[in-house]
Design a protein around this motif. Sequence first.
Motif, short mmCIF file in Angstrom:
data_model
loop_
_atom_site.label_atom_id
_atom_site.label_comp_id
_atom_site.label_asym_id
_atom_site.label_seq_id
_atom_site.Cartn_x
_atom_site.Cartn_y
_atom_site.Cartn_z
N CYS A 231 0.75 -1.05 -0.18
CA CYS A 231 -0.14 0.05 0.12
C CYS A 231 0.87 1.36 -0.03
N GLU A 232 1.91 1.25 0.79
CA GLU A 232 2.77 2.27 0.75
C GLU A 232 3.58 2.61 -0.40
N ARG A 233 3.99 1.47 -1.19
CA ARG A 233 4.65 1.66 -2.22
C ARG A 233 3.36 2.23 -3.36
N ALA A 234 2.44 1.83 -3.34
CA ALA A 234 1.45 2.22 -4.53
C ALA A 234 1.37 3.99 -4.19
N ILE A 235 1.18 4.26 -3.02
CA ILE A 235 1.08 5.85 -2.67
C ILE A 235 2.26 6.60 -2.98
N GLY A 236 3.27 5.88 -2.58
CA GLY A 236 4.58 6.43 -3.25
C GLY A 236 4.61 6.78 -4.68
N LEU A 237 4.05 5.69 -5.35
CA LEU A 237 4.02 5.98 -7.02
C LEU A 237 2.98 6.77 -7.48
N ASP A 238 1.79 6.92 -6.68
CA ASP A 238 0.24 7.59 -7.10
C ASP A 238 0.06 8.45 -5.88
N PRO A 239 0.65 9.49 -5.23
CA PRO A 239 0.19 9.87 -3.97
C PRO A 239 -1.06 10.82 -3.95
N GLY A 240 -1.36 10.97 -5.23
CA GLY A 240 -2.77 11.63 -5.29
C GLY A 240 -3.89 10.69 -5.51
N SER A 241 -3.82 9.42 -5.18
CA SER A 241 -4.79 8.56 -5.27
C SER A 241 -5.62 8.34 -4.18
N ALA A 242 -6.96 8.95 -3.84
CA ALA A 242 -7.73 8.66 -2.78
C ALA A 242 -7.76 7.35 -2.42
N GLU A 243 -7.91 6.22 -3.45
CA GLU A 243 -8.22 5.03 -3.22
C GLU A 243 -7.05 4.36 -2.36
N GLY A 244 -5.82 4.80 -2.95
CA GLY A 244 -4.54 4.08 -2.35
C GLY A 244 -4.34 4.49 -0.84
N HIS A 245 -4.84 5.79 -0.24
CA HIS A 245 -4.87 6.22 0.97
C HIS A 245 -5.89 5.48 1.61
N TYR A 246 -7.00 5.35 1.04
CA TYR A 246 -8.17 4.28 1.57
C TYR A 246 -7.49 2.96 2.23
N ASN A 247 -6.97 2.36 0.88
CA ASN A 247 -6.26 1.00 1.00
C ASN A 247 -5.54 0.80 2.15
N LEU A 248 -4.63 1.75 2.32
CA LEU A 248 -3.38 1.78 3.47
C LEU A 248 -4.26 1.81 4.75
N GLY A 249 -5.23 2.87 4.78
CA GLY A 249 -6.27 2.96 5.94
C GLY A 249 -6.80 1.71 6.48
N SER A 250 -7.37 1.01 5.47
CA SER A 250 -7.89 -0.09 5.83
C SER A 250 -6.96 -1.37 6.42
N ALA A 251 -5.91 -1.43 5.60
CA ALA A 251 -4.97 -2.35 6.14
C ALA A 251 -4.07 -2.02 7.57
#
Length: 281
Positions: A231-251
């Motif tokens: 999840c953190e790698r995904a956010i590092g690659l696409d920090p503007g993705s709301a879904e990415g932050h939500y997924n990290l929050g879920s984990a």
Amino acid sequence: MTDVANMIRDAVDHHLAGDLDCAEDRYHRILRRDPDNPGVLHLLGALAHQRGRDDEAVDLLRRAIAVDDSVAEFHNTFGAVLHALGRSDESLNAYRKAILLKPDYAEAYNNIAMVWQSRASFSKAVAYYERAVQLAPDSGDIHYNLGNALRSEGRLSEAADEYAKALKLKPDHAESHNNLGMTRREQGQIDRAIECYKRAIRLNPGCARFHSNLASALQHQGRLAEAIVHCERAIGLDPGSAEGHYNLGSALRDAGRCDEAIEQNNLAIRLRPDYAEAHWN
């Protein structure tokens, strides 16, 4: 004419090499000498489409077809440009004209299928992709496209078969590995899905979506530390993705790290204020 033929070969060489500036300059030089050359009008139209200048491409392709309407490739390219402009009915007509001129034109069948798929008419898309595959059984791209349409119809076993065929032909096609992973996930085959996602990431480690998909499968298995890493790698690659932050929050929430989870959900909401799932969490 020999001179013009040599100029066309030179321009096409630059075009195929990706030197679009040079190719465009040379096509224009040819048209100054031979303004109604249909092949060059078509090539210049295709180049304009590549560069996102679709209105210009339409004009050039209309001119090419007006000079010679018997070339299937002209109509196929015209269809692709019309589809890009959202003119899907006209696009279908252009592809049908291409097939009338060249009944074994796999690319045109594939392109008609893509139009139907974009309209969520998946059964029609499948029928055209199947015809395209019959005509071009060694095209990994068409098998991949057919797999996507079958998956959209919920025909998961058949979709998996098509992705496998695509990968046999193009083993380094990361999207096929990813989409096979998504299909395995939907079939409840989580271990196999994880292996597919990992292969996709090895081929394209810079794709945030692949990391998110892997993280979700790992989270489903309770492998939370690994899920959080991806999840953190995904956010590092696409920090503007709301879904990415939500997924990290879920984990993070599943891992008991509630304060951090709330922070990620708040970031998701700031990026997408109408994100209902993030509000709920």
